[in-house]
Design an enzyme around this catalytic site. Structure first.
Site, PDB file in Angstrom:
ATOM      1  N   GLY A 175       0.823  -1.208   0.000  1.00 40.00           N
ATOM      2  CA  GLY A 175       0.000   0.000   0.000  1.00 40.00           C
ATOM      3  C   GLY A 175       0.852   1.251   0.000  1.00 40.00           C
ATOM      4  O   GLY A 175       0.599   2.198   0.753  1.00 40.00           O
ATOM      5  N   GLY A 176       1.849   1.277  -0.869  1.00 45.40           N
ATOM      6  CA  GLY A 176       2.820   2.369  -0.868  1.00 45.40           C
ATOM      7  C   GLY A 176       2.569   3.456  -1.889  1.00 45.40           C
ATOM      8  O   GLY A 176       3.436   4.306  -2.104  1.00 45.40           O
TER       9      GLY A 176
ATOM     10  N   SER B 286       0.405   5.942  -1.775  1.00 48.31           N
ATOM     11  CA  SER B 286       0.041   7.249  -1.219  1.00 48.31           C
ATOM     12  C   SER B 286       0.048   7.166   0.301  1.00 48.31           C
ATOM     13  O   SER B 286       0.292   6.106   0.889  1.00 48.31           O
ATOM     14  CB  SER B 286      -1.339   7.700  -1.713  1.00 48.31           C
ATOM     15  OG  SER B 286      -2.355   6.842  -1.209  1.00 48.31           O
TER      16      SER B 286
ATOM     17  N   GLY C  73       1.990   4.814   3.576  1.00 50.12           N
ATOM     18  CA  GLY C  73       2.922   3.922   2.898  1.00 50.12           C
ATOM     19  C   GLY C  73       3.944   4.682   2.075  1.00 50.12           C
ATOM     20  O   GLY C  73       5.148   4.397   2.124  1.00 50.12           O
TER      21      GLY C  73
ATOM     22  N   SER D  63      -4.485   0.390  14.143  1.00 50.79           N
ATOM     23  CA  SER D  63      -5.328   1.581  14.205  1.00 50.79           C
ATOM     24  C   SER D  63      -5.619   1.925  15.658  1.00 50.79           C
ATOM     25  O   SER D  63      -5.704   1.033  16.516  1.00 50.79           O
ATOM     26  CB  SER D  63      -6.653   1.343  13.485  1.00 50.79           C
ATOM     27  OG  SER D  63      -7.586   2.375  13.757  1.00 50.79           O
TER      28      SER D  63
ATOM     29  N   TYR E 180     -14.366  -2.491  10.892  1.00 49.44           N
ATOM     30  CA  TYR E 180     -13.005  -2.000  10.683  1.00 49.44           C
ATOM     31  C   TYR E 180     -12.136  -2.257  11.911  1.00 49.44           C
ATOM     32  O   TYR E 180     -11.022  -2.786  11.814  1.00 49.44           O
ATOM     33  CB  TYR E 180     -13.050  -0.511  10.369  1.00 49.44           C
ATOM     34  CG  TYR E 180     -11.695   0.147  10.299  1.00 49.44           C
ATOM     35  CD1 TYR E 180     -10.875  -0.032   9.190  1.00 49.44           C
ATOM     36  CD2 TYR E 180     -11.241   0.950  11.340  1.00 49.44           C
ATOM     37  CE1 TYR E 180      -9.622   0.572   9.122  1.00 49.44           C
ATOM     38  CE2 TYR E 180      -9.999   1.562  11.282  1.00 49.44           C
ATOM     39  CZ  TYR E 180      -9.190   1.363  10.177  1.00 49.44           C
ATOM     40  OH  TYR E 180      -7.954   1.954  10.125  1.00 49.44           O
TER      41      TYR E 180
END
Length: 254
Positions: free
Chosen positions: A17-18, A20, A23, A141, A154
């Site tokens: 997930g790099g 944006s 990441g 999170s 989530y």
């Protein structure tokens, strides 16, 4: 940006997930400190733009972390190009916020695939090429530390990766591989701005003891610490990067 020199000189890192946000900021931070970095993303156009912004030390591999064929192809490419890994930041995931009554089976599967399955199997498949004294950091999170209405699905998926972190820290200790997680609070990323109105973003800043929403660079600094030898005696830990959101009550009466 401040950092501690070249803690990652000669090391290879993989960041899922790099494209944006957190990441991309972490990729930039590790490169700035000497690493070669492989970044992943599902959107080839966005991924190419991110890699171009990072420069020659970055390499992009498009794919979906919830698809095991894509994960296997990713690890095969890392092995062929670099031979090994020293750092893995399992960052990819999605947000999903709705009342529990509105959670469908399809939505449940999509969130769990993105937030738990992708992290689990990326780590599993990467272990054969992760060197001794390597480091794994998982993006959890603040929601796993605090109940928030509309976040049941989530938060449950993030609590799962938190427990995954602790279990892997125990299992991989004989290989001298450390496993930690970060729990970001409200962080100013493209996804944060897309999901919240300006008023909601201001409310998030106001509810944080630090008096502001965090930045992706705040998280990148925490990940870089946990992945570096500066954290050599830190293992199985969850580092909250939330400006005091889950630990400090500024409205309490003495």
């Amino acid at each position: 940006m401040t950092h501690n020199g070249f803690r990652f000189e000669g090391k290879t890192a993989l960041i899922t997930g790099g494209s944006s946000g957190m990441g991309l900021a972490t990729a930039r931070r590790l490169i700035d400190e000497g690493a070669r970095v492989v970044v992943t993303g599902r959107d080839r156009t966005r991924l190419d733009a991110a890699v171009a912004s990072l420069g020659a030390a970055a390499h992009g591999v498009a794919g979906d972390g919830g698809d095991l064929a894509d994960v296997d192809a990713l690890i095969a490419e890392v092995r062929a190009r670099f031979g090994h890994l020293d750092v893995l930041f399992a960052n990819a995931g999605i947000g999903s916020f709705q009342p529990v009554a509105e959670v469908t089976e399809d939505l449940f599967a999509r969130v769990v695939d993105s937030n738990l399955k992708a992290a689990f199997f990326t780590i599993q498949r990467a272990l054969p090429i992760l060197r001794e004294h390597g480091a794994i950091v998982v993006n959890a999170s603040f929601g796993l530390h605090r109940g928030v209405p509309g976040s049941a699905l989530y938060a449950a998926s993030k609590a799962a990766v938190h427990n995954l972190t602790r279990s892997l820290a125990a299992e991989l200790a004989p290989r001298r591989i450390r496993v930690n997680s970060v729990s970001p609070g409200y962080i100013d990323t493209p996804a944060f701005r897309a999901e919240l109105s300006a008023a909601a973003r201001a409310g998030a800043a106001g509810s944080t003891p630090a008096g502001r929403v965090g930045t992706a660079d705040d998280v990148a600094a925490a990940v870089a610490f946990l992945a570096s030898s500066d954290a050599a005696y830190v293992n199985g830990h969850d580092l909250r990067v939330d400006g005091g959101l889950t630990a400090v009550d500024t409205g309490a009466l003495l």
